[in-house]
Enzyme design. Structure first.
Site, PDB file in Angstrom:
ATOM      1  N   GLY A 176       5.411   5.328   6.776  1.00 20.15           N
ATOM      2  CA  GLY A 176       4.943   4.553   6.030  1.00 20.15           C
ATOM      3  C   GLY A 176       3.542   4.070   6.438  1.00 20.15           C
ATOM      4  O   GLY A 176       2.714   3.211   5.686  1.00 20.15           O
ATOM      5  N   TYR A 177       3.008   4.562   7.458  1.00 18.95           N
ATOM      6  CA  TYR A 177       1.630   4.327   8.076  1.00 18.95           C
ATOM      7  C   TYR A 177       0.652   5.447   7.174  1.00 18.95           C
ATOM      8  O   TYR A 177       1.001   6.359   7.030  1.00 18.95           O
ATOM      9  CB  TYR A 177       1.539   4.412   9.472  1.00 18.95           C
ATOM     10  N   THR A 227       0.101   8.248   3.205  1.00 20.76           N
ATOM     11  CA  THR A 227       1.002   7.940   4.062  1.00 20.76           C
ATOM     12  C   THR A 227       1.980   8.734   4.957  1.00 20.76           C
ATOM     13  O   THR A 227       2.147   9.902   4.015  1.00 20.76           O
ATOM     14  CB  THR A 227       1.870   6.543   3.766  1.00 20.76           C
ATOM     15  N   ASP A 228       2.306   8.697   5.937  1.00 21.34           N
ATOM     16  CA  ASP A 228       3.266   9.265   6.640  1.00 21.34           C
ATOM     17  C   ASP A 228       4.805   9.083   6.414  1.00 21.34           C
ATOM     18  O   ASP A 228       4.973   8.058   5.789  1.00 21.34           O
ATOM     19  CB  ASP A 228       3.002   9.756   8.229  1.00 21.34           C
ATOM     20  N   GLN A 229       5.765   9.528   7.024  1.00 16.80           N
ATOM     21  CA  GLN A 229       7.148   9.194   7.232  1.00 16.80           C
ATOM     22  C   GLN A 229       7.290   7.733   7.439  1.00 16.80           C
ATOM     23  O   GLN A 229       8.425   7.236   6.978  1.00 16.80           O
ATOM     24  CB  GLN A 229       7.957  10.232   7.712  1.00 16.80           C
TER      25      GLN A 229
END
Length: 161
Positions: free
Chosen positions: A19-20, A15-17
């Site tokens: 949250g995806y 995930t990225d920052q």
């Protein structure tokens, strides 16, 4: 048509920052799905490569409809709607969450190549034979066959919705 479902649990590191699931991870999800589908059909990538045939990606497309998030259990549905043609095979994907909401769609166009020369080769006969039962005899024109005229060509997906 051939269809196969593979379950993948989203790991925190994917995930990225926000949250995806980071967009680059979808190519890996597609690869896991292809490998598992081939395994279910009795086809081994490892054996294919030992025979001197590789399957690099010639094209990849991903359309994101909704985000996948950490700990989601995803179903990656692989679809072969048409038989392979020549040296190419088109894999389509749909990714759903546990509520069966469509999150992502995509495709990869894979090319069978000689690992010695890097040049395209025909689909190996054993792979064609394993896929053949999933397609009727009247499915001769696949998605890779050029249309007879420009009016027969399908509209690009971006113009359909």
């Amino acid at each position: 048509m051939y269809s196969s479902d593979t379950k993948i649990r989203v790991r925190y590191a994917e995930t990225d920052q926000m949250g995806y699931v980071y967009h680059g991870n979808y190519a890996a999800y597609f690869e896991v799905s292809r490998t598992e589908a081939f395994r279910q059909l009795g086809i081994s990538y490892k054996a294919l490569e030992a025979e001197g045939v590789g399957m690099p990606v010639g094209e990849i497309r991903t359309r994101f409809r909704r985000p996948a998030r950490y700990d989601d259990l995803l179903t990656v549905r692989l679809l072969l709607r048409q038989p392979a043609e020549g040296s190419r095979i088109l894999f389509e994907y749909e990714i759903y969450n546990e509520d069966q909401v469509l999150l992502t769609e995509g495709h990869t166009l894979m090319v069978f190549v000689s690992m010695k020369t890097g040049r395209p080769v025909p689909i190996p006969a054993d792979i064609a034979a394993r896929l053949a039962p999933y397609f009727s005899d009247d499915e001769t024109a696949g998605p890779l066959t050029p249309p007879n005229s420009p009016t027969d060509a399908p509209a690009p997906a971006a113009f359909l919705s």
